[in-house]
Design an enzyme around this catalytic site. Structure first.
Site, short mmCIF file in Angstrom:
data_model
loop_
_atom_site.label_atom_id
_atom_site.label_comp_id
_atom_site.label_asym_id
_atom_site.label_seq_id
_atom_site.Cartn_x
_atom_site.Cartn_y
_atom_site.Cartn_z
N ILE A 150 0.84 -1.20 0.00
CA ILE A 150 0.00 0.00 0.00
C ILE A 150 0.87 1.25 0.00
CG2 ILE A 150 -1.76 1.31 1.22
CD1 ILE A 150 -2.85 -1.27 2.35
N TYR A 151 1.83 1.30 0.91
CA TYR A 151 2.70 2.47 1.03
C TYR A 151 3.49 2.71 -0.26
CZ TYR A 151 6.48 5.46 2.80
OH TYR A 151 7.38 6.48 2.99
N SER A 152 4.15 1.66 -0.73
CA SER A 152 4.96 1.80 -1.95
C SER A 152 4.08 2.15 -3.15
CB SER A 152 5.73 0.52 -2.23
OG SER A 152 6.66 0.25 -1.20
N SER A 154 1.30 3.87 -3.13
CA SER A 154 0.88 5.27 -3.05
C SER A 154 2.00 6.21 -3.48
CB SER A 154 0.42 5.62 -1.63
OG SER A 154 1.51 5.63 -0.72
N LYS A 155 3.24 5.84 -3.14
CA LYS A 155 4.38 6.66 -3.51
C LYS A 155 4.77 6.49 -4.98
CE LYS A 155 5.36 8.79 0.38
NZ LYS A 155 5.34 10.28 0.48
#
Length: 243
Positions: A150-152, A154-155
Site C-alpha cells: 500500500i505504502y509503496s 501510493s508513492k
C-alpha cells in the site's frame, strides 16, 4: 551551501511541523525563501517553527481538497505569488496484502497520492513561471519490501505524477521532481523497531540518514542551479534503496 539562493521566493511545505518536512522548511528559509509551514494536527510545533524561521503556519489536511485550496489561497493572500511547492506530508503502514484493510488503503492513498495530486493541481494553477515542485517519495518503490504494497503503491503514484507534470509545466520553466529518502531518523521510522535495527547497515555510509541530509537535496532542486533537472526521482538514501 551558499546563502540566499531563494531570496524573493515563496514556498509551501506540506507536513512541515516535524521530521523531514521541518528540516526542508528550515533549509528553504535559510536560503532566503518565505516559507508556509503546513500542518494537520501539530499546531504548537508548526507555530514554533514558523516563528523560528520567519514563516507562516497554516493548518490544512491534504487529504481534503477544500483544505488544499484554502491552504494555497491563504498563503497567497498573506505572502503573495507562490514559487515552490514541496509535497512532504505522508503516512505509512506496513502489512501483508492478505491482512490489509480498506481503511488502511484509503487512508494512505488519500494522503500520499490524492493529497499530492491535488496539491500539484493547485500549484499548476498558481505557481509563477520558473517555479519548482518537489515531492517526497521513498526508496521502497525500488526495493519493494514485503508488507509495503500500500505504502509503496501510493508513492509510486507520486513518481508517475512527477513525470507527467514535468512535461506539462516544462513550457513555463517549472521543474517537477521527486526525492526518495532511505532510512531517515524520523518519527515515521521509529514506529518500526525492526527497521531501526537494520537501518544503518543498509547504507554503504554506515549510518541512518538525518532529515537535513534529505532537506538539502530538496533545497538544491528549488534553486536556479537545478534548472536543468526535471522529471527525475533522486535517490537520497545514502545508497540504501529502502524506506
Amino acid at each position: 551551501m551558499s546563502l540566499q539562493r531563494l531570496s524573493g521566493k515563496t514556498a509551501i511545505v506540506t507536513g512541515a511541523a516535524r521530521g523531514i518536512g521541518r528540516a526542508i522548511a528550515s533549509s528553504l528559509a535559510s536560503e532566503g525563501a518565505r516559507v508556509v509551514v503546513n500542518y494537520t494536527r501539530s499546531a504548537a510545533e508548526a507555530e514554533a517553527l514558523a516563528a523560528e524561521i520567519g514563516g507562516l503556519a497554516i493548518q490544512a489536511d491534504v487529504s481534503v481538497v477544500a483544505d488544499i485550496r484554502r491552504l494555497f489561497e491563504t498563503a497567497e493572500a498573506a505572502l503573495g505569488p507562490l514559487d515552490i511547492l514541496v509535497n512532504n506530508a505522508g503516512v505509512a503502514s506496513f502489512q501483508p496484502v492478505a491482512q490489509s484493510t480498506e481503511e488502511q488503503y484509503d487512508h494512505i492513498f488519500s494522503v500520499n497520492a490524492r493529497g499530492t495530486y491535488f496539491c500539484c493541481r493547485e500549484a499548476a494553477l498558481r505557481l509563477r513561471n520558473g517555479g519548482r515542485i518537489v515531492s517526497i517519495s521513498t526508496g521502497a518503490t525500488v526495493s519493494s519490501p514485503a508488507g509495503s504494497a500500500i505504502y509503496s503503491g501510493s508513492k509510486a503514484a507520486v513518481e508517475q505524477l512527477t513525470r507527467a507534470l514535468a512535461r506539462e509545466l516544462g513550457p513555463r520553466s517549472i521543474t517537477v521532481n521527486t526525492v526518495s529518502p532511505g532510512f531517515t531518523d524520523t518519527d515515521m521510522l521509529n514506529q518500526f523497531p525492526t527497521l531501526v535495527g537494520i537501518a544503518a547497515g543498509m547504507s554503504p555510509l554506515g549510518r541512518v540518514g538525518q532529515p537535513a541530509d534529505v532537506a538539502e537535496v530538496v533545497a538544491w532542486l528549488c534553486t536556479s542551479e537545478a534548472r536543468w533537472v526535471t522529471g527525475q526521482n533522486l535517490q537520497a538514501g545514502g545508497g540504501a534503496s529502502m524506506v
